[in-house]
Design an enzyme around this catalytic site. Structure first.
Site, PDB file in Angstrom:
ATOM      1  N   GLU A  80      22.595 -30.174  -4.941  1.00 10.71           N
ATOM      2  CA  GLU A  80      22.025 -30.878  -3.664  1.00 10.71           C
ATOM      3  C   GLU A  80      20.530 -30.596  -3.235  1.00 10.71           C
ATOM      4  OE1 GLU A  80      24.838 -29.791  -0.575  1.00 10.71           O
ATOM      5  OE2 GLU A  80      26.636 -30.831  -1.448  1.00 10.71           O
ATOM      6  N   GLU A  97      31.807 -32.161  -5.939  1.00 11.59           N
ATOM      7  CA  GLU A  97      32.093 -31.256  -4.616  1.00 11.59           C
ATOM      8  C   GLU A  97      32.818 -32.156  -3.747  1.00 11.59           C
ATOM      9  OE1 GLU A  97      29.493 -28.788  -2.269  1.00 11.59           O
ATOM     10  OE2 GLU A  97      29.009 -27.711  -4.101  1.00 11.59           O
TER      11      GLU A  97
HETATM   12  C1  FCB Z   1      27.709 -28.243   0.244  1.00 12.77           C
HETATM   13  C2  FCB Z   1      27.315 -27.153  -0.595  1.00 12.77           C
HETATM   14  C3  FCB Z   1      28.426 -25.790  -0.686  1.00 12.77           C
HETATM   15  C4  FCB Z   1      29.112 -25.702   0.572  1.00 12.77           C
HETATM   16  C5  FCB Z   1      29.732 -27.060   0.769  1.00 12.77           C
HETATM   17  C6  FCB Z   1      30.606 -26.940   2.211  1.00 12.77           C
HETATM   18  O1  FCB Z   1      26.751 -28.689   0.866  1.00 12.77           O
HETATM   19  O2  FCB Z   1      26.842 -27.431  -1.932  1.00 12.77           O
HETATM   20  O3  FCB Z   1      27.617 -24.596  -1.356  1.00 12.77           O
HETATM   21  O4  FCB Z   1      28.460 -25.055   1.258  1.00 12.77           O
HETATM   22  O5  FCB Z   1      28.746 -27.651   1.268  1.00 12.77           O
END
Ligand code: FCB
Length: 448
Positions: free
Chosen positions: A166, A354
């Site tokens: 990210e 994610e």
């Molecule tokens: C994302 C991050 C991860 C975690 C989640 C909840 O943005 O990549 O490390 O903090 O959020």
């Protein structure tokens, strides 16, 4: 039909973590100081006053963690490497750091779990930050060196890699808003950081490819379909386009050779001073896959600030259910994001690297009844399935997270895990959501 049957054999199921959020042991085996070690110790930086000094103690407990991944039936474990374990000062190689990750990887391979390795999940060596961190152009080359070192040492046992986690999050929160490490603020930090990360993505890819010819190399992005609003449809649309340009496109399009989307976000013209001749060509990179990370939709209310047009933020619709982070639960946004990236026609493969939700989980008699998390995954996975039916080449989903952990500036209060962690005893207890995945994926879900 369970998930495995519904999605088919070619679909990959995984869980994710990140080094600083789980490892602890900040000084073990010659590790250098990272910007998160420094930042979390600053008074007031972390909501509950905690640090990642111990976290889930996974530097020592990784065999148990890997066993959990396997027992819940997952195919893959996505984790990140701590750069200052491998190069404590950002340059000198620490063999013990590399050896640690060899053990983690071997433990995955031994359990039949694919290691998916993120090269950078936000814990920059502090010495590099002291020289300007991501705002200093030299970091591009230094990062590519780090990637070569890692690729040479671990490329024989890792197939799947992600360059960054990210870019938007760590440049925006760390260099623009000061809410994450290193705690810097303002466009004069944010813009050079953004550009150097875009360059480093491509240079990192090339450095890895040079030493690991057969590797599968991707990059992950925080993506959100922005929702504009304003006095009248035109201004609402202007705000929406500006936010989309700044938050999504500015991190995707340089890599596609399209440069920065200055027409929709004119403020990006300020980047000119950081872009040298040939940079936009250097940013272009043909990734093997794009890692999509989606949590919620962002709102973009119109603001009369010429060139910026909006100050985006999280939504606050009273009719929508929210997670304990205060994030609106909007499954449809995942489908929109998948369509958005697919529309470029340039990503041969998409993996959701994610997705997940935090809720105030309670341990009752050794069980955690997190039905809302199960519902979250059901609705979001339905979006992935529909996207596949529309022809989007998305073939994997990683849950954030394997277990509860240090949620950056929010400390330990938010719990995102499929596995509950009792931070006093470090006991891991599979939540109902973890049992649900085990049933869906054919795992056995045995704790410990
Ligand atoms: C994302 C991050 C991860 C975690 C989640 C909840 O943005 O990549 O490390 O903090 O959020």
């Amino acid at each position: 039909m369970n998930l495995r049957e519904t999605f088919g054999d070619d679909f990959l199921w995984g869980v994710a973590t990140a080094a600083y959020q789980i490892e602890g042991s900040p000084k073990a085996d010659g590790k250098g100081v990272s910007i998160w070690d420094t930042f979390s110790h600053k008074p007031g930086a972390i909501a509950d006053g905690s640090t990642g000094d111990v976290a889930t103690d996974s530097y020592r407990r990784f065999p148990e963690d890997v066993a959990l991944v396997h027992s819940m039936g997952f195919d893959a474990y996505r984790f990140s490497l701590s750069w200052p374990r491998i190069q404590p000062d950002g340059h000198t190689v620490n063999q013990k750091g590399l050896d640690h990750y060899k053990r983690v990887i071997d433990s995955c391979l031994g359990a039949g779990v694919q290691p998916w390795v993120t090269l950078y999940h936000w814990d920059l060596p502090q010495t590099l930050e002291d020289q300007g961190g991501w705002t200093n152009r030299d970091i591009v080359e230094v990062f590519a060196d780090y990637v070569s070192v890692v690729g040479e040492a671990l490329g024989d046992r890792v197939e799947n890699w992600m360059i960054f986690n990210e870019p938007l999050s760590f440049t925006m929160l760390g260099y623009m808003l000061g809410e994450h490490a290193p705690g810097r603020r303002g466009l004069s930090n944010f813009f050079p950081a953004m550009h150097h990360v875009n360059l480093a993505t491509a240079e990192g890819y090339r450095a890895l490819r040079a030493v690991a010819a057969d590797a599968t190399i991707g990059n992950t992005q925080y993506l959100s379909p922005t929702l504009g609003s304003g006095p009248g449809p035109q201004l609402a649309q202007r705000a929406e386009r500006a936010a989309n340009a700044m938050l999504n496109r500015a991190f995707l399009e340089p890599g596609l050779g399209l440069g920065y989307p200055v027409e929709d976000a004119p403020i990006l013209r300020m980047m000119r001073r950081y872009i040298k001749d040939g940079d936009l060509e250097r940013c272009e990179v043909d990734l093997d896959f794009l890692g999509v990370q989606y949590y919620t939709r962002l709102r973009a209310p119109f603001r009369p600030i010429p060139g910026l047009w909006t100050v985006p933020g999280f939504g606050d619709d009273p009719d929508l259910e929210k997670t304990s982070m205060g994030w609106e639960i909007r499954p449809e946004g995942l489908g929109l994001v998948l369509d958005m990236v697919h529309a470029y026609g340039r990503y041969p493969r998409i993996v959701v690297t994610e997705g997940g939700a935090s809720f105030p989980d309670e341990l009752i008699g050794n069980r955690v009844h997190d039905d809302r998390r199960i519902a979250y995954y059901e609705t979001h996975l339905a979006q992935v399935k529909q996207a596949r039916e529309r022809g989007v080449p998305v073939d994997g989903y990683f849950c954030w997270s394997l277990m509860d952990n240090f949620e950056w500036a929010d400390g330990f209060e938010p719990r995102f895990g499929l596995v509950y962690v009792d931070y006093e005893s470090q006991q891991r207890i599979i939540k109902d959501s973890g049992h649900w995945f085990a049933e869906q994926l054919g795992g056995v879900a045995v704790t410990g």
